[in-house]
Design a protein around this motif. Structure first.
Motif, short mmCIF file in Angstrom:
data_model
loop_
_atom_site.label_atom_id
_atom_site.label_comp_id
_atom_site.label_asym_id
_atom_site.label_seq_id
_atom_site.Cartn_x
_atom_site.Cartn_y
_atom_site.Cartn_z
N LEU A 93 0.84 -1.20 0.00
CA LEU A 93 0.00 0.00 0.00
C LEU A 93 0.88 1.26 0.00
N PHE A 94 1.95 1.23 0.78
CA PHE A 94 2.90 2.35 0.80
C PHE A 94 3.49 2.59 -0.59
N LYS A 95 3.87 1.51 -1.28
CA LYS A 95 4.45 1.65 -2.61
C LYS A 95 3.46 2.32 -3.58
N LYS A 96 2.18 2.02 -3.43
CA LYS A 96 1.15 2.62 -4.29
C LYS A 96 0.93 4.09 -3.94
N ARG A 97 0.87 4.40 -2.64
CA ARG A 97 0.57 5.76 -2.18
C ARG A 97 1.78 6.69 -2.23
N GLY A 98 2.96 6.14 -1.95
CA GLY A 98 4.16 6.97 -1.93
C GLY A 98 4.47 7.56 -0.57
N GLU A 99 3.55 7.42 0.37
CA GLU A 99 3.78 7.88 1.75
C GLU A 99 2.83 7.15 2.67
N MET A 100 3.20 7.09 3.95
CA MET A 100 2.34 6.43 4.93
C MET A 100 2.75 6.85 6.33
N ASP A 101 1.77 7.09 7.16
CA ASP A 101 1.99 7.39 8.58
C ASP A 101 1.40 6.25 9.39
N VAL A 102 2.20 5.67 10.27
CA VAL A 102 1.75 4.53 11.08
C VAL A 102 2.31 4.65 12.49
N THR B 275 5.44 7.03 13.08
CA THR B 275 6.36 6.84 11.96
C THR B 275 5.79 7.44 10.68
N SER B 276 6.60 8.23 10.00
CA SER B 276 6.24 8.79 8.71
C SER B 276 7.21 8.24 7.68
N ILE B 277 6.66 7.53 6.69
CA ILE B 277 7.48 6.89 5.66
C ILE B 277 7.13 7.55 4.33
N TYR B 278 8.14 7.84 3.53
CA TYR B 278 7.90 8.61 2.31
C TYR B 278 8.94 8.25 1.24
N HIS B 279 8.63 8.63 0.02
CA HIS B 279 9.60 8.52 -1.07
C HIS B 279 10.29 9.86 -1.24
N GLN B 280 11.60 9.82 -1.39
CA GLN B 280 12.38 11.03 -1.56
C GLN B 280 13.47 10.75 -2.60
N ARG B 281 13.46 11.49 -3.69
CA ARG B 281 14.44 11.31 -4.77
C ARG B 281 14.57 9.85 -5.21
N GLY B 282 13.43 9.17 -5.31
CA GLY B 282 13.42 7.80 -5.78
C GLY B 282 13.80 6.75 -4.76
N THR B 283 13.99 7.16 -3.50
CA THR B 283 14.33 6.21 -2.45
C THR B 283 13.35 6.38 -1.29
#
Length: 119
Positions: free
Chosen positions: A62-71, A83-91
């Motif tokens: 789900l994170f890969k589809k959304r590009g960000e997630m807070d859990v 926890t805040s997870i995100y995509h930044q510069r392709g990583t």
């Protein structure tokens, strides 16, 4: 690299946050200042592995589809974290905030005296 070991270090140091970004070592926020931990810079595979330790496989997809997630995340014997997870510069990047288990005393918050009278 183990997320629970990193978080244990964060709690022991009384830091407020753990920042995980590709290209720099794990970094903690200590008394408002960012402090890099000793060790090599994180690689894309490192941040992905640490993220997978926090998320179930279903949530990771789900994170890969959304590009960000807070859990929320709990580490037994260590504590609770936001926890805040995100995509930044392709990583993948992640910021983990310690959720205190102690309720602060009103006097330690630095609020005006009128607040204690009202409460």
């Amino acid at each position: 690299m183990d997320i629970n070991e990193l978080l244990k270090h964060v709690v022991e140091q009384k830091a407020s946050d753990l920042h995980l970004t590709v290209g720099v070592p794990p970094t903690i926020r200590l008394k408002g200042q960012l402090v890099r931990l000793e060790g090599p810079p994180l690689k894309p595979a490192d941040t992905e592995e640490l993220t997978r330790q926090v998320l179930s496989e279903e949530r990771f997809e789900l994170f890969k589809k959304r590009g960000e997630m807070d859990v929320s995340y709990s580490a037994y014997g260590v504590g609770r974290f936001r926890t805040s997870i995100y995509h930044q510069r392709g990583t993948i990047g992640m910021v983990v905030r310690v959720i205190s288990t102690e309720v602060p005393q009103l006097a330690t918050l630095g609020l005006p005296d009128i607040i204690s009278k009202l409460s």
